[in-house]
Motif scaffolding. Structure first.
Motif, mmCIF file in Angstrom:
data_model
loop_
_atom_site.group_PDB
_atom_site.id
_atom_site.type_symbol
_atom_site.label_atom_id
_atom_site.label_comp_id
_atom_site.label_asym_id
_atom_site.label_seq_id
_atom_site.Cartn_x
_atom_site.Cartn_y
_atom_site.Cartn_z
ATOM 1 N N ARG A 133 0.860 -1.189 0.000
ATOM 2 C CA ARG A 133 0.000 0.000 0.000
ATOM 3 C C ARG A 133 0.893 1.234 0.000
ATOM 4 O O ARG A 133 1.793 1.365 0.832
ATOM 5 N N TYR A 134 0.628 2.135 -0.927
ATOM 6 C CA TYR A 134 1.295 3.428 -0.961
ATOM 7 C C TYR A 134 0.240 4.500 -0.741
ATOM 8 O O TYR A 134 -0.854 4.445 -1.317
ATOM 9 N N PHE A 135 0.566 5.477 0.078
ATOM 10 C CA PHE A 135 -0.294 6.629 0.262
ATOM 11 C C PHE A 135 0.060 7.653 -0.806
ATOM 12 O O PHE A 135 1.247 7.916 -1.044
ATOM 13 N N PRO A 187 2.478 10.138 2.147
ATOM 14 C CA PRO A 187 3.355 9.545 1.147
ATOM 15 C C PRO A 187 4.818 9.916 1.366
ATOM 16 O O PRO A 187 5.133 10.818 2.141
ATOM 17 N N GLY A 188 5.672 9.220 0.645
ATOM 18 C CA GLY A 188 7.099 9.541 0.659
ATOM 19 C C GLY A 188 7.895 8.599 1.531
ATOM 20 O O GLY A 188 7.466 7.498 1.846
ATOM 21 N N GLY A 189 9.068 9.024 1.921
ATOM 22 C CA GLY A 189 9.941 8.205 2.746
ATOM 23 C C GLY A 189 10.942 7.424 1.905
ATOM 24 O O GLY A 189 11.189 7.753 0.750
ATOM 25 N N TRP A 190 11.498 6.366 2.480
ATOM 26 C CA TRP A 190 12.530 5.590 1.800
ATOM 27 C C TRP A 190 12.148 4.133 1.589
ATOM 28 O O TRP A 190 12.813 3.406 0.858
ATOM 29 N N SER A 208 3.595 11.439 -5.903
ATOM 30 C CA SER A 208 3.441 11.800 -4.498
ATOM 31 C C SER A 208 4.737 11.711 -3.712
ATOM 32 O O SER A 208 4.764 11.948 -2.507
ATOM 33 N N GLY A 209 5.845 11.339 -4.382
ATOM 34 C CA GLY A 209 7.139 11.242 -3.714
ATOM 35 C C GLY A 209 7.460 9.870 -3.160
ATOM 36 O O GLY A 209 8.461 9.701 -2.461
ATOM 37 N N ASN A 210 6.632 8.857 -3.462
ATOM 38 C CA ASN A 210 6.936 7.487 -3.049
ATOM 39 C C ASN A 210 8.054 6.941 -3.932
ATOM 40 O O ASN A 210 8.101 7.204 -5.126
ATOM 41 N N VAL A 211 8.937 6.155 -3.333
ATOM 42 C CA VAL A 211 10.117 5.651 -4.038
ATOM 43 C C VAL A 211 9.852 4.285 -4.670
ATOM 44 O O VAL A 211 9.221 3.426 -4.065
ATOM 45 N N ILE A 212 10.363 4.121 -5.887
ATOM 46 C CA ILE A 212 10.373 2.832 -6.573
ATOM 47 C C ILE A 212 11.811 2.553 -6.958
ATOM 48 O O ILE A 212 12.475 3.400 -7.551
#
Length: 121
Positions: free
Chosen positions: A5-7, A65-68, A111-115
């Motif tokens: 799940r990604y916000f 959202p976001g982070g590492w 949203s700044g989520n990392v892939i």
């Protein structure tokens, strides 16, 4: 099969990103609140601000959202894949890194989520 799940700040924008740029398939969308996508054995749940999972925790912390933390997508030609994403204005956090297990690079969704994109050695 794994589910992640990604916000996200905007479900529609996130769906377009994952489908158009990273090759996911949209399975279901629940308006602006949530969408479920798949790519291979990965199921990705995108939770927008209106999703029940986005509600504040009892201590007041709010999921954002976001982070590492990230999931990893394996690709065959990392350099070519990255070049195609650059043409589509996908943001990257770094350049391709080469290690003993292969090559990797980190890109971000809207949203700044990392892939992590990874090419095995």
């Amino acid at each position: 099969m794994a589910s992640v799940r990604y916000f996200v700040t905007d479900v529609d924008e996130a769906v377009r990103f994952y489908v158009d740029r990273l090759g996911f398939t949209l399975g279901q969308q629940f308006g602006p609140a949530m969408a479920i996508l798949t790519r291979g054995d990965l199921t990705l749940w995108l939770a927008g601000p209106g999703a029940s999972a986005s509600r504040p925790m009892p201590d007041g912390h709010k999921p954002i959202p976001g982070g590492w933390n990230r999931f990893v997508l394996e690709v065959e030609d990392l350099a070519g894949f990255v070049e195609a994403l650059h043409r589509k204005s996908v943001p990257f956090r770094n350049e391709i890194v080469v290690g003993p297990g292969g090559k990797q690079i980190l890109c971000e969704d809207p949203s700044g989520n990392v892939i992590e994109l990874f090419e095995p050695a």
